[in-house]
Structure formats: structure tokens, C-alpha cells
Design a protein around this motif. Sequence first.
Motif, mmCIF file in Angstrom:
data_model
loop_
_atom_site.group_PDB
_atom_site.id
_atom_site.type_symbol
_atom_site.label_atom_id
_atom_site.label_comp_id
_atom_site.label_asym_id
_atom_site.label_seq_id
_atom_site.Cartn_x
_atom_site.Cartn_y
_atom_site.Cartn_z
ATOM 1 N N ALA A 1 -0.468 -7.797 -4.307
ATOM 2 C CA ALA A 1 1.362 -8.139 -4.426
ATOM 3 C C ALA A 1 1.465 -9.444 -3.307
ATOM 4 C CB ALA A 1 1.388 -6.894 -3.104
ATOM 5 N N TYR A 2 2.099 -9.259 -2.587
ATOM 6 C CA TYR A 2 2.365 -10.975 -2.156
ATOM 7 C C TYR A 2 3.132 -11.196 -0.744
ATOM 8 C CZ TYR A 2 1.707 -13.500 -6.447
ATOM 9 O OH TYR A 2 1.958 -14.142 -7.681
ATOM 10 N N ARG A 3 2.162 -11.629 0.251
ATOM 11 C CA ARG A 3 3.436 -11.754 1.616
ATOM 12 C C ARG A 3 3.396 -13.818 1.000
ATOM 13 N NH1 ARG A 3 2.246 -8.614 5.870
ATOM 14 N NH2 ARG A 3 0.051 -7.175 5.533
ATOM 15 N N VAL A 4 5.046 -13.938 1.613
ATOM 16 C CA VAL A 4 5.254 -15.006 2.151
ATOM 17 C C VAL A 4 6.361 -15.203 3.353
ATOM 18 C CG1 VAL A 4 7.366 -15.955 0.444
ATOM 19 C CG2 VAL A 4 6.488 -14.638 -0.376
ATOM 20 N N TYR A 5 5.441 -16.108 3.452
ATOM 21 C CA TYR A 5 5.926 -16.756 4.853
ATOM 22 C C TYR A 5 7.249 -17.759 4.691
ATOM 23 C CZ TYR A 5 2.033 -14.247 6.083
ATOM 24 O OH TYR A 5 1.107 -13.264 6.698
ATOM 25 N N GLY A 6 7.738 -17.956 5.901
ATOM 26 C CA GLY A 6 8.716 -18.905 5.806
ATOM 27 C C GLY A 6 9.699 -18.357 6.577
ATOM 28 N N PRO A 7 11.196 -19.259 7.438
ATOM 29 C CA PRO A 7 12.325 -19.019 8.202
ATOM 30 C C PRO A 7 12.886 -17.484 7.928
ATOM 31 C CG PRO A 7 13.383 -20.432 6.681
ATOM 32 C CD PRO A 7 11.740 -20.696 6.655
ATOM 33 N N PHE A 8 12.931 -16.618 9.074
ATOM 34 C CA PHE A 8 13.523 -15.256 9.713
ATOM 35 C C PHE A 8 15.185 -16.063 9.809
ATOM 36 C CE2 PHE A 8 15.368 -11.909 11.065
ATOM 37 C CZ PHE A 8 15.314 -11.131 9.571
ATOM 38 N N ALA A 9 15.996 -16.443 9.202
ATOM 39 C CA ALA A 9 16.914 -17.043 9.607
ATOM 40 C C ALA A 9 18.170 -16.059 8.775
ATOM 41 C CB ALA A 9 16.874 -18.218 10.088
ATOM 42 N N PRO A 10 19.030 -15.141 9.373
ATOM 43 C CA PRO A 10 20.120 -14.261 8.133
ATOM 44 C C PRO A 10 21.230 -15.437 7.570
ATOM 45 C CG PRO A 10 19.067 -13.210 9.257
ATOM 46 C CD PRO A 10 18.617 -14.516 9.714
ATOM 47 N N ASP A 11 21.290 -16.124 9.117
ATOM 48 C CA ASP A 11 22.973 -16.982 9.399
ATOM 49 C C ASP A 11 22.718 -18.342 8.563
ATOM 50 O OD1 ASP A 11 20.520 -17.865 10.938
ATOM 51 O OD2 ASP A 11 21.458 -19.129 12.155
ATOM 52 N N ARG A 12 21.615 -18.065 7.760
ATOM 53 C CA ARG A 12 20.827 -19.385 6.509
ATOM 54 C C ARG A 12 20.990 -18.608 6.125
ATOM 55 N NH1 ARG A 12 17.051 -22.999 7.676
ATOM 56 N NH2 ARG A 12 15.805 -21.881 9.464
ATOM 57 N N GLY A 13 20.851 -17.257 5.168
ATOM 58 C CA GLY A 13 21.066 -16.882 4.010
ATOM 59 C C GLY A 13 18.770 -16.783 4.059
ATOM 60 N N HIS A 14 17.967 -17.214 4.745
ATOM 61 C CA HIS A 14 17.074 -16.527 4.954
ATOM 62 C C HIS A 14 16.435 -15.419 5.682
ATOM 63 C CE1 HIS A 14 16.055 -20.859 2.929
ATOM 64 N NE2 HIS A 14 17.021 -21.190 4.341
ATOM 65 N N ARG A 15 15.651 -14.820 4.871
ATOM 66 C CA ARG A 15 15.023 -13.426 5.679
ATOM 67 C C ARG A 15 13.576 -13.163 4.837
ATOM 68 N NH1 ARG A 15 18.516 -9.230 6.916
ATOM 69 N NH2 ARG A 15 20.977 -10.045 6.698
ATOM 70 N N PHE A 16 12.438 -14.466 5.041
ATOM 71 C CA PHE A 16 11.156 -14.451 5.390
ATOM 72 C C PHE A 16 10.808 -13.654 6.080
ATOM 73 C CE2 PHE A 16 12.194 -17.940 3.036
ATOM 74 C CZ PHE A 16 11.813 -18.078 1.509
ATOM 75 N N ASP A 17 9.796 -12.319 5.664
ATOM 76 C CA ASP A 17 9.016 -11.891 6.689
ATOM 77 C C ASP A 17 7.415 -11.652 6.168
ATOM 78 O OD1 ASP A 17 7.941 -10.033 8.741
ATOM 79 O OD2 ASP A 17 9.938 -8.604 8.130
ATOM 80 N N GLY A 18 7.070 -12.361 7.089
ATOM 81 C CA GLY A 18 5.228 -12.117 6.874
ATOM 82 C C GLY A 18 5.049 -10.783 7.072
ATOM 83 N N ASN A 19 5.315 -10.057 7.590
ATOM 84 C CA ASN A 19 4.919 -8.587 7.853
ATOM 85 C C ASN A 19 4.983 -7.776 6.425
ATOM 86 O OD1 ASN A 19 3.577 -8.284 10.552
ATOM 87 N ND2 ASN A 19 6.073 -8.779 11.400
ATOM 88 N N LYS A 20 6.299 -8.056 5.531
ATOM 89 C CA LYS A 20 6.474 -7.488 4.762
ATOM 90 C C LYS A 20 5.505 -7.650 3.644
ATOM 91 C CE LYS A 20 9.466 -5.074 6.830
ATOM 92 N NZ LYS A 20 8.685 -3.635 8.031
ATOM 93 N N VAL A 21 5.217 -6.939 2.728
ATOM 94 C CA VAL A 21 4.072 -6.712 1.113
ATOM 95 C C VAL A 21 5.058 -7.172 0.171
ATOM 96 C CG1 VAL A 21 2.584 -5.627 -0.325
ATOM 97 C CG2 VAL A 21 1.712 -6.195 2.258
ATOM 98 N N LEU A 22 5.212 -8.180 -0.360
ATOM 99 C CA LEU A 22 6.322 -7.927 -1.577
ATOM 100 C C LEU A 22 6.090 -7.287 -3.093
ATOM 101 C CD1 LEU A 22 7.991 -11.272 -0.171
ATOM 102 C CD2 LEU A 22 8.324 -8.774 0.613
ATOM 103 N N LEU A 23 6.311 -6.927 -3.986
ATOM 104 C CA LEU A 23 6.310 -6.651 -5.165
ATOM 105 C C LEU A 23 6.416 -8.334 -6.119
ATOM 106 C CD1 LEU A 23 5.437 -4.173 -7.153
ATOM 107 C CD2 LEU A 23 8.108 -3.597 -7.633
ATOM 108 N N ASP A 24 5.896 -8.265 -6.782
ATOM 109 C CA ASP A 24 6.525 -9.322 -7.915
ATOM 110 C C ASP A 24 7.622 -9.371 -8.851
ATOM 111 O OD1 ASP A 24 6.174 -11.218 -9.536
ATOM 112 O OD2 ASP A 24 4.291 -11.313 -10.913
ATOM 113 N N PRO A 25 8.554 -9.389 -8.869
ATOM 114 C CA PRO A 25 9.565 -9.121 -9.668
ATOM 115 C C PRO A 25 9.145 -9.319 -11.233
ATOM 116 C CG PRO A 25 9.829 -11.244 -8.264
ATOM 117 C CD PRO A 25 8.512 -11.050 -8.127
ATOM 118 N N TYR A 26 8.390 -9.728 -11.938
ATOM 119 C CA TYR A 26 7.910 -9.966 -12.485
ATOM 120 C C TYR A 26 6.427 -8.843 -13.504
ATOM 121 C CZ TYR A 26 10.628 -13.985 -14.317
ATOM 122 O OH TYR A 26 11.366 -14.552 -14.994
ATOM 123 N N ALA A 27 6.192 -7.691 -12.412
ATOM 124 C CA ALA A 27 5.502 -6.932 -12.268
ATOM 125 C C ALA A 27 5.567 -5.796 -13.181
ATOM 126 C CB ALA A 27 5.387 -6.471 -11.327
#
Length: 732
Positions: A118-144
Motif C-alpha cells: 500500500a502507500y502513504r502519500v504526503y502533501g497539502p491538506f487544503a480542501p479550499d484548493r482541492g487537495h486532500r493529502f493525508d499521510g495518516n491514511k494508507v492508500l490503495l493502488d488504483p491499479y491493484a
Amino acid sequence: MRCESGGREDERRATGNGPHQLDDDSTQRQARTLAVTMAALNQDILPGRSFPLGAKVYPEGVNFCIFSKSSTAVELLLFEAADDPKPSRVIELDPQRNRTSYYWHVFVPGVTAGQVYAYRVYGPFAPDRGHRFDGNKVLLDPYASAVVGWEHYSREAAIRPGDNCAQALRGVVLDPTTYDWEGDVPLGIPYAKTVIYEMHVAGFTRHPNSGVAEHKRGTYAGLIEKIPYLKQLGITAVELMPIHEFDEQDARPGLKNYWGYSTLAFFAPHRAYSSNRDPLGLVNEFRDMVKAFHKAGIEVILDVVFNHTAEGNDEGPTLSFKGLENRAYYILEKNPALYVNYSGCGNTIKANHEVVTRLILDCLRYWVDVMHVDGFRFDLASVLSRGKLGHPLEDPPLLWLIDSDPVLAGTKLIAEAWDAGGLYQVGSFIGDRFAEWNGPFRDDVRRFIKSDAGMVNQLASRILGSPDIYPDPDHEPHRSINYITCHDGFTLNDLVSYNEKHNQDNGEDNQDGSNDNYSWNCGVEGPTDDPAVEALRQRQIKNFITTLFISQGTPMLLMGDEVRRTQQGNNNAYCQNNELSWFDWSLVEKHGDLLNFVQGMIHFIQSLELFQHEERLETSSSHKPYINWHGMKLGKPDWSDESRCLALTLYHPDAKEHLHVIFNAHWETHTFELPTLHPGKGWYRIVDTTLNAPDDYRHPDTAPRWPESTYPVGPRSVVILMALPTTIDFTQ
């Protein structure tokens, strides 16, 4: 609080750059020691490359790659087992070494098929700019291509703040080339010879009385055991409701998402539909099913949901796409913290974004090339014609790419040509190859059969392949997918048994589901012991079946309609994973007469060139198949609003096939004139829906001759007569 040891957040904390600066010497020493250990573990990794997306197995290891344009850091998590609460290895991707353009990639030597990741992806959590990065969440590969972690998965944990690693889903590295197809090839059945059966994989065999072994009930393997039933029924294609991995927890509390229109992973078969819990075994069980269907001459069409995902709206979970690149995958409102909802399910996929377009094409190719499916039905397909801002496009790139793709050239492409945002494109859907679910066919036939006024013109159009909807004379009439019922709405039994929907079990105070059903309960709401009402309902069902199968277009039958499956008036059973939705196999015997009627009608139309003609019928011709319209008098159809009767003659000059079909939706008997035949020919009764079995349908070899020049057609009934040689006169 992170659940795994090591990684980027530990480094931030150890160096005092995070929000929880550590000033305890021993804790700092532990963090430095851990960082050195992780660095040693990861020193063998290679940069990898930006293609292909997903996890690709090579002899030396696995290349991992994901798209994430706006992220600042990515970690690849490797787990020893599917449900381990913590990863055994965390690989931090270096933006200089492991990133090319918008793609993060890494090659890990020694990793093999079966690896959980799985992945963790970091970046800005800024919904007012459309960004919802959250390194606390483990993410599924869309191509799994397989998904694990279900035993401890929590949708709620992916919604609330904090780390969800122990309750997150993970992908599995698979090598999809290791399967023996035994020479299996696509069947390529033309639309003109196709009869579609829409079904739910689990619901077809889940009932305890299915006769399927308990561990196979509700599975791909269970479907294999029921192929003889489907073969005998006469259908040529199964259209499977969503089998892409979906979130069963996407439903109201206490209920489960049963239908599957809540996709998590577009490349992965739904694990709950497999009797084999091994990830590769799951994939191979699906392929075993496809191969078995093909051996029986039955195509497999998938209902695919590219209009939204399981992540829902701004209050929904972060499972994959939101945390990877929210602005790329979803159409956002002017306030980018909110999601446009053209799907009615909380969000809308940005299908014509270049990266999303690629994902959809890669997905379709995968299911055709690797999994051997024969076609796709695109749920709310009009979403796929919307641009990045949600506006309808005149020439949507995605749809033309699908239409022209060489890998998909031999597949069936079927559009549900509308969406929940008001876009309705039946008759105008983009592309040269797409067939369409014909919603007007459903509504107009329902209204005519229940005796609504002013429906004779509409019925004639639907029978003739809907030329009012498809005016192009070169349009193939079989690209109209005709149906009376589908998963969404009443079953055929309930269509003639309920005036109103009864969705209280869904927990929404009966507010969900359509209010416009064009149904009629035949005098009593719900089940009844009244034999007159039951006889009328049976007749109405046969009227619907007959109309469906004699109309130009490709017929589609809903699972269980052939034996009067009921949902007790629930017309939105998306969350009813119980006997309300399952196929009750006791009905096969209870309603065997209707089953025989449906089987007879399917085999009848499949035996005639008239119903396999690939051009629209002419209204008058001496050398092409044609149709002539009549009323109670020959050549005098009554098109008035008061009329509820229609007759037609079908003739195929080359095949010498000649039918006369009469519809009487009135509540009184009417006598119809019959065309005069050449000497040596007579009219033989194939269908009269007023009659009881076995006389309601008779095979042409045993059909009784009708000697009169007129035919009294009973109230609310349909009659089919066939011109046959009189050398052998079958009597009544």
C-alpha cells in the motif's frame, strides 16, 4: 499517530521538524537507530521507472508506480501478511531518484508475486484548493489487481482523523500471465443473435435452496454450476452487476452495499464473490467462470462503474484517489472543497482528465486481454461525456478512444446513456459502436401493457427499433438494448403486483427509489390468493415477455423474471443482501409454466431469421424483410389516443418466415381480421397469452392450426400466429 515504525514522520519528529518535537535523549537515539536500520533495509532498492502503472513483476523483483502530481512525499508500505497491523518494510521514495514528471516509482529487488503493499502519500491538506493529502491514511493502488485486508477493514477509520493502517485495505502483487486458458477466445456473438441476462453474481446462487455447495454459494464457482440452467433458458450473454472490488460498508448503518456500485479498485475482482481466499486463486476463479461460460456459448459482459467511486463526498473516506490526487480524479465544485455529484452517489469521476482516461482504458483492456470478458455496460455513461469542469463535451476524448481502441474492437459496448445530473443522451450517445439501454422502450411498453391511453404509436416505434429515437436509417436496430425491468426498479413480478414502492427496509422512510414505475397491481397490492388476480398477473407478465422478444433490438431479461422473483415491492434493493434479493430456486418448480413460456419465446426468436435481421424492417417491401401495421381491420391501424389495440405482419422473403402478431391491451375481447395466405399455407397459433400452459406457447412443430379468417383476442393479451404449410395439420 502512525502505526508502522520508521518512515518520514519519524524522521521529522526525530529532527524536531514535526509538530511533536522530541527533546528526550533516549527517544532521539531510538529514532536515529531506527532510521539507520530502515536505510540499511532499503539500500538495495532501485529507481524503477514510470511505466507501467501499478505493480509489475519481473524476474529480479517488482516495479511499483503510482500517479500523484501534487504530492511532496510518498512511502511504499510492504506487509508480511494481508492483515498485519503494521508494515514490515517502509520504503521512502526520493523525489529526485524515484519521481519522473507526475509519477512516483521504485524497483524493489527480491519482491515476488503475492507481496502485500500500500502507500502513504504526503502533501497539502487544503480542501479550499482541492487537495486532500493525508499521510495518516494508507492508500490503495488504483491499479491493484487484488485487494486484501477485509477482515479488519473499517470505512469509518478512513473517514475520521488519525492513522488507519491497521484497518486499511492493501493491494497484492500478482502476475496475471500464469493461467491456462485452454485456447479460449472471445465468442463474438452479433447483437442480432444476443439475448442478455442481467444478474447478480452472489444473488444467483446465495440462497440455501440453490443446490450449490455451501462454500460455493454466491461465488464465481457457484455460477459455473448453474450454467446448464442458463443454457437451457436460451440466453447468450450474462451481464454481471459490478464485480470490481467495492465497499460493502458503503450503506446505511446495519445494512451492506449489495449491488456493488461503490468501486474501490477497478482492476480487482470482488473478493467476497470467490470461494478461494488466495488472491491469485480469486483471480483464477473468475477466469475459470469466464472460460466455462465461453465453453457453453455464453458471453460475459461486465457492468462497470466509471462515474464515481466509493470515496463519496467531502465527508467520505480517503481510500485511494482522494489521497493520491484529488483534483485529477474528481470533478469539484467552484468551492473545490466540495464534489460535483452527477452520479447521485456523492462524487463524480473526472473521466476526461488525461490520467483518468488512461486508467479507464487500461482497465478495459485488462479485463478483455487478461480476463477475457466480452463486453461492458457503462453505468451512468453520460458522465463519461463530461469535461473536466463537468460540462457536456461535443466530442468527449474518452468515449472516442474507447470506441476506436483496437483491443476493444471485438467487444460489446453498452451505455446507460444518462446520468443523475440531468444529462439524457439516449439516441445521441457519442461513438459509432456503443449500444444503449433503451429507457423509453421500458417505459412505453409498461404503459401500453397496463392500458394507458395514447400509447399505440409509441408501442409501434419501440417494436420497430425506435426510429423516433434513432432516426439514422443506417443505425443498427440491435444497438437498442430493450428491457422491461433491470436491477434498478421493480422485478417483473412486482411490476404487476404493486402500485407503489415499498422500500421501508432500506431505512430511508421509503424516500429512496423511483416514484415513476408505470406499474399496476392488477387489483390487489402485493401477494394475493385471489385466483383471478393471479391469472391476470401471469398473463400480463407473458404480455411483457412476448413484446420484449418480438421487438427489433437486443432483448435483456432480469435475473429471476422468468420465474416471478419478487422483492416484495422494493424497487431499490441496493442494500438488501438477503433473501429479498436472492434468486429463490423453489420458484423454478412453482412457476415452471412461466419458465417454459420464456424458454419457448427465446428459442422461437433465435430460430427465425426475422429476429436476426440486422437492418430496420421496411414498412413495405417485396425483397427485404418488412412489417405491415393493422388494427382490427387489415391495413387500418388505429393510431388514436383512445386505441389500445395494434396488429402487425412480419415477413422475411428469403427465409419464407411469416408472422402475424396482435396486441390487445383493452379490458374487452376484440376480433381481428387475419391476412389471406397463399394456397397450401395456414395460420398456426404459436402464442396466446390468455391460455394456460402448455397452450400459451406452442412450438411451430406442434402448433394448432387456426382455420378462421378472424381471431378473437382476449382482454389484455398478445397473440402470435405463424404461416406454415398445411400438409400436416396439427389439431387443437
